[in-house]
Design a protein around this motif. Structure first.
Motif, PDB file in Angstrom:
ATOM      1  N   LEU A 330     -13.802   2.056 -15.349  1.00 44.71           N
ATOM      2  CA  LEU A 330     -15.044   2.732 -14.977  1.00 44.71           C
ATOM      3  C   LEU A 330     -16.254   1.812 -15.098  1.00 44.71           C
ATOM      4  O   LEU A 330     -17.363   2.190 -14.724  1.00 44.71           O
ATOM      5  CB  LEU A 330     -15.258   3.969 -15.858  1.00 44.71           C
ATOM      6  N   LYS A 331     -16.022   0.613 -15.653  1.00 42.09           N
ATOM      7  CA  LYS A 331     -17.084  -0.401 -15.761  1.00 42.09           C
ATOM      8  C   LYS A 331     -18.299   0.140 -16.514  1.00 42.09           C
ATOM      9  O   LYS A 331     -19.420   0.167 -16.010  1.00 42.09           O
ATOM     10  CB  LYS A 331     -17.489  -0.910 -14.369  1.00 42.09           C
ATOM     11  N   VAL A 332     -18.050   0.561 -17.742  1.00 40.12           N
ATOM     12  CA  VAL A 332     -19.136   1.115 -18.562  1.00 40.12           C
ATOM     13  C   VAL A 332     -19.408   0.220 -19.764  1.00 40.12           C
ATOM     14  O   VAL A 332     -19.208   0.611 -20.909  1.00 40.12           O
ATOM     15  CB  VAL A 332     -18.841   2.562 -19.015  1.00 40.12           C
ATOM     16  N   ASP A 333     -19.868  -0.995 -19.497  1.00 41.73           N
ATOM     17  CA  ASP A 333     -20.234  -1.904 -20.587  1.00 41.73           C
ATOM     18  C   ASP A 333     -21.310  -1.295 -21.482  1.00 41.73           C
ATOM     19  O   ASP A 333     -21.418  -1.667 -22.660  1.00 41.73           O
ATOM     20  CB  ASP A 333     -20.747  -3.230 -20.020  1.00 41.73           C
ATOM     21  N   VAL A 334     -22.109  -0.383 -20.924  1.00 39.20           N
ATOM     22  CA  VAL A 334     -23.189   0.226 -21.717  1.00 39.20           C
ATOM     23  C   VAL A 334     -22.647   0.993 -22.921  1.00 39.20           C
ATOM     24  O   VAL A 334     -23.376   1.225 -23.884  1.00 39.20           O
ATOM     25  CB  VAL A 334     -24.052   1.162 -20.850  1.00 39.20           C
ATOM     26  N   ALA A 335     -21.374   1.378 -22.871  1.00 32.99           N
ATOM     27  CA  ALA A 335     -20.789   2.122 -23.994  1.00 32.99           C
ATOM     28  C   ALA A 335     -20.256   1.199 -25.075  1.00 32.99           C
ATOM     29  O   ALA A 335     -19.867   1.670 -26.149  1.00 32.99           O
ATOM     30  CB  ALA A 335     -19.655   3.027 -23.492  1.00 32.99           C
ATOM     31  N   TYR A 336     -20.252  -0.102 -24.847  1.00 31.27           N
ATOM     32  CA  TYR A 336     -19.626  -1.034 -25.786  1.00 31.27           C
ATOM     33  C   TYR A 336     -20.266  -1.045 -27.177  1.00 31.27           C
ATOM     34  O   TYR A 336     -19.544  -1.144 -28.182  1.00 31.27           O
ATOM     35  CB  TYR A 336     -19.590  -2.440 -25.193  1.00 31.27           C
ATOM     36  N   TYR A 436      -8.474   4.072 -10.125  1.00 28.01           N
ATOM     37  CA  TYR A 436      -8.555   4.690 -11.449  1.00 28.01           C
ATOM     38  C   TYR A 436      -8.347   6.194 -11.363  1.00 28.01           C
ATOM     39  O   TYR A 436      -7.488   6.754 -12.058  1.00 28.01           O
ATOM     40  CB  TYR A 436      -9.903   4.383 -12.090  1.00 28.01           C
ATOM     41  N   TRP A 437      -9.118   6.878 -10.525  1.00 28.30           N
ATOM     42  CA  TRP A 437      -9.031   8.340 -10.524  1.00 28.30           C
ATOM     43  C   TRP A 437      -7.695   8.823  -9.973  1.00 28.30           C
ATOM     44  O   TRP A 437      -7.149   9.841 -10.422  1.00 28.30           O
ATOM     45  CB  TRP A 437     -10.213   8.979  -9.798  1.00 28.30           C
ATOM     46  N   LEU A 438      -7.134   8.086  -9.017  1.00 25.35           N
ATOM     47  CA  LEU A 438      -5.819   8.463  -8.492  1.00 25.35           C
ATOM     48  C   LEU A 438      -4.741   8.301  -9.568  1.00 25.35           C
ATOM     49  O   LEU A 438      -3.865   9.153  -9.722  1.00 25.35           O
ATOM     50  CB  LEU A 438      -5.485   7.594  -7.280  1.00 25.35           C
ATOM     51  N   ARG A 439      -4.810   7.216 -10.302  1.00 26.70           N
ATOM     52  CA  ARG A 439      -3.833   6.977 -11.371  1.00 26.70           C
ATOM     53  C   ARG A 439      -3.944   8.039 -12.451  1.00 26.70           C
ATOM     54  O   ARG A 439      -2.934   8.550 -12.946  1.00 26.70           O
ATOM     55  CB  ARG A 439      -4.049   5.583 -11.965  1.00 26.70           C
ATOM     56  N   ARG A 440      -5.173   8.383 -12.821  1.00 28.91           N
ATOM     57  CA  ARG A 440      -5.367   9.385 -13.877  1.00 28.91           C
ATOM     58  C   ARG A 440      -4.850  10.756 -13.448  1.00 28.91           C
ATOM     59  O   ARG A 440      -4.223  11.467 -14.238  1.00 28.91           O
ATOM     60  CB  ARG A 440      -6.848   9.469 -14.249  1.00 28.91           C
ATOM     61  N   MET A 441      -5.100  11.115 -12.196  1.00 32.97           N
ATOM     62  CA  MET A 441      -4.644  12.434 -11.737  1.00 32.97           C
ATOM     63  C   MET A 441      -3.125  12.463 -11.590  1.00 32.97           C
ATOM     64  O   MET A 441      -2.470  13.444 -11.947  1.00 32.97           O
ATOM     65  CB  MET A 441      -5.317  12.806 -10.413  1.00 32.97           C
ATOM     66  N   GLU A 442      -2.555  11.397 -11.057  1.00 35.21           N
ATOM     67  CA  GLU A 442      -1.104  11.360 -10.850  1.00 35.21           C
ATOM     68  C   GLU A 442      -0.362  11.360 -12.180  1.00 35.21           C
ATOM     69  O   GLU A 442       0.687  12.002 -12.320  1.00 35.21           O
ATOM     70  CB  GLU A 442      -0.724  10.119 -10.033  1.00 35.21           C
TER      71      GLU A 442
END
Length: 700
Positions: A330-336, A436-442
């Motif tokens: 999700l590319k959320v470096d801000v959460a690091y 990402y979202w396809l993998r998570r749902m599957e």
């Protein structure tokens, strides 16, 4: 300090040995810097009108009097990148030159004996240049014409091969030898008793590759220490960090890691180019000084290990490793910064394993839901930077859920109804992390996981004909007379997308053909394809139906945070600021004309956004988002408003605002404007809105 202009080759020849101290950064020049140096050398070598080419300075310190006549090793403070690169070029020249001697003193034996080695010495003294760790082993292997170690220095080896290749292409080596002979440096020797190497190091503005913020920090920590203490700290803490990152990742990510580390420690996000200065301020705090340098370096090392675990895929635990992978996609470096704090608490058992996994999943849901709901991301870095403030770590999960649920509207955790509605209609095919979202749902609730990267995304209703970029006729008939609207509206949305390993076989075939194919939807083992073949035709109704089904599933894949109202009420009571004042304490706005004007203005301000709150103070009434953005000071004949923003930034076509930057006034801010007429509320609100939006935008 003693500075002397010198020919580089003479300088190298007369110097017994250069040692790169352990606190210096690893060799980091890439092909770009090497190419620039090569071009400069060839240009100088071919042009008789160029008598010299200046390539920077070499700053060093030794024990006692500092001059190249001393036989003590020279500890390089600045210039190691240039020295190392020239050494690699000379080493490459030794291999390529063979029996030639293009210019006097440029035979293989002389190049090796003058500039690469001390032929009459043994052991470490044999080498003219001693690098650190991996770099040193690779350079020695090159000089000794031995096989590279398994952990070879990528930069050293690649740049050596770069120069060797260029020399072979050059053929006539006269120009490169002539260019090398013209190179000039400033030889700067320091006296440890009189000069401050750290201050000189910081002030150097040499050519070549700029020092990173992390380089400056490492040097700041280690440079002033005794050599034995430097070695102890480096080998015990800093070197393990470098190994944890790996050569390339250390260059690419260590600066950003230090920024995240400081965000955790200071609760403020340093500007990218000010990390070093912020670190110096942090290291000078009494609490840090009292703990000592060992504790500081150990703390950095521990946090670096945490960072490598979640940011660089170094985690060993299976559940955490997968959760971190999903978050990275999700590319959320801000959460690091927040993850660093969580991992620190996990390492000390303040946070249990399952709790840690759950919190990472909460962060993932928060970020993904916001992206789907198209909520601006400009406040997320501050959200995560300050998330740890006020957490009740004896009730970790509960406390974090409360923090997310109490976020103001522009930083909100989207509710189920908003997420359910938005994910059905969003162009999710062009979402930045569609795999990402396809993998998570599957793979949701699957024990036997599907490797989504082995499949491709399939548009059930084709996105276009490859040649004409139009919808094939067979599908226009399938969709009916309104096909153009349906196609344009739904082709990239959730209901029309799935996974397949047979994309080319399906092509733009009809819906029936895609279902009945030997490996069609009817026979697919993938969860994403369940129910597709049961539809008689694939039209707007079928797409909407499937979108609703998948959206209902998405609510469970990326769940919202929930808590009982009793718990929320308890936290709200604790968080609410109690005020001993009310509007009745301000007589000018309790009754009369100003009271009516205030109520109209008050209603308009509170309607700006659900996050806006009101707080009655002794001398004024404050309206807040993150903090005050407008304060109302009641007066007998007007409302005096104080806008919390710089006067230079206000856009005020009517010129009603007054600059009170250097004047003492009640309220907050540098802009004052009066309001005494209901007809002016609309215009004044354009000014108030600027202060409000500036405050929200400041949390980027």
């Amino acid at each position: 300090m003693k500075a002397t202009e010198a020919k580089l080759l003479d300088f190298l020849k007369k110097s017994p040995q250069f040692v790169i101290p352990i606190y210096q950064r690893i060799y980091s020049w890439k092909e770009k810097e090497c190419q620039q140096l090569w071009d400069d050398i060839i240009r100088a070598g071919k042009n008789n009108n160029i008598s010299a080419h200046f390539m920077g300075s070499v700053v060093y310190v030794e024990k006692g009097l500092y001059s190249v006549s001393s036989q003590s090793p020279l500890l390089v403070i600045d210039g190691q990148q240039r020295l190392t690169t020239i050494t690699l070029l000379i080493a490459a020249l030794v291999e390529v030159i063979g029996d030639q001697e293009p210019l006097e003193d440029f035979s293989a034996a002389k190049l090796r004996g003058y500039y690469l080695t001390n032929p009459l010495e043994g052991g470490e003294k044999f080498y003219k240049l001693i690098l650190s760790q991996t770099d040193d082993r690779s350079l020695k292997a090159i000089i000794n014409r031995m096989e590279q170690p398994d952990d070879m220095s990528i930069r050293v080896v690649e740049n050596f091969e770069f120069f060797k290749s260029n020399l072979k292409k050059l053929g006539d080596l006269t120009s490169v030898c002539s260019g090398l002979a013209k190179l000039m440096v400033v030889d700067i020797s320091l006296d440890r008793e009189q000069d401050n190497p750290q201050l000189i190091f910081e002030s150097m503005n040499s050519t070549g590759k700029e020092l990173s913020q992390a380089d400056l920090i490492r040097n700041y920590i280690l440079m002033g220490l005794e050599p034995s203490y430097q070695t102890q700290l480096y080998e015990q803490y800093w070197r393990p960090m470098e190994l944890a990152f790996g050569q390339q990742a250390y260059s690419d990510y260590f600066d950003s890691f230090m920024r995240h580390f400081l965000t955790v420690k200071t609760r403020e996000i340093p500007k990218i180019n000010e990390v070093y200065e912020v670190f110096k301020e942090y290291s000078r705090q009494s609490s840090v000084l009292n703990d000592g340098i060992d504790a500081l370096v150990k703390d950095i090392k521990n946090y670096a290990v945490y960072f490598c675990a979640f940011a660089l895929d170094k985690e060993k635990d299976k559940a955490l490793k997968l959760a971190f992978k999903d978050l990275r996609e999700l590319k959320v470096d801000v959460a690091y910064p927040f993850l660093l704090e969580l991992y620190s608490d996990f390492s000390t058992r303040l946070l249990e394993h399952d709790e840690f996994v759950s919190i990472v999943r909460i962060i993932e849901s928060y970020v993904f839901r916001r992206a789907i709901c198209e909520i601006p991301t400009n406040s997320m870095n501050t959200t995560f930077a300050r998330m740890g403030i006020g957490l009740k770590k004896d009730r970790y999960i509960e406390s974090i859920k409360v923090s997310f649920l109490l976020l103001p509207s522009y930083r909100r955790f989207p509710r189920d109804d908003e997420f359910y509605r938005k994910i059905q209609t969003k162009d999710i095919y062009n979402f930045r992390s569609k795999s990402y979202w396809l993998r998570r749902m599957e793979n949701f609730n699957r024990k036997e996981r599907i490797l989504v990267n082995e499949y491709t995304i399939e548009h059930i209703m084709p996105q276009a004909d490859n040649k004409s970029e139009k919808l094939p006729q067979i599908w226009r008939s399938e969709l009916g007379s309104d096909w153009a609207r349906v196609w344009e509206t739904y082709r990239h949305t959730l209901g029309n997308l799935t996974l397949t390993g047979y994309n080319s076989e399906y092509s733009n075939n009809s819906f029936a053909a895609k279902c009945e194919h030997e490996f069609g939807f009817k026979f697919s083992p993938l969860k994403m394809n369940e129910g597709i073949s049961s539809e008689k035709r694939w039209d707007e109704t079928a797409i909407i139906k499937r979108a609703k089904q998948l959206a209902e599933k998405a609510i469970y894949v990326w769940p919202a945070v929930t808590l009982s109202q009793d718990i929320m009420d308890a936290y709200k009571v604790q968080n609410e600021q109690t005020s001993e004042y009310s509007l009745e304490d301000h007589p000018y706005i309790s009754v009369g004309k100003m009271a009516e004007l205030f109520q109209q203005f008050r209603k308009t301000v509170l309607e700006l956004d659900p996050c806006v709150t009101e707080e009655v103070k002794k001398l004024y009434v404050a309206f807040k988002a993150e903090t005050n953005f407008v304060d109302v000071i009641p007066q007998a004949k007007r409302l005096r408003l104080s806008l919390n923003m710089p006067f230079a930034d206000i856009d005020d076509p009517r010129g009603l605002c007054r600059d009170i930057t250097h004047l003492g006034r009640w309220g907050n801010g540098d802009v004052e404007v009066g309001l005494d007429n209901p007809e002016d509320i609309s215009y004044v609100m354009t000014l108030v809105t600027q202060a409000f939006e500036r405050q929200i935008g400041a949390f980027e």
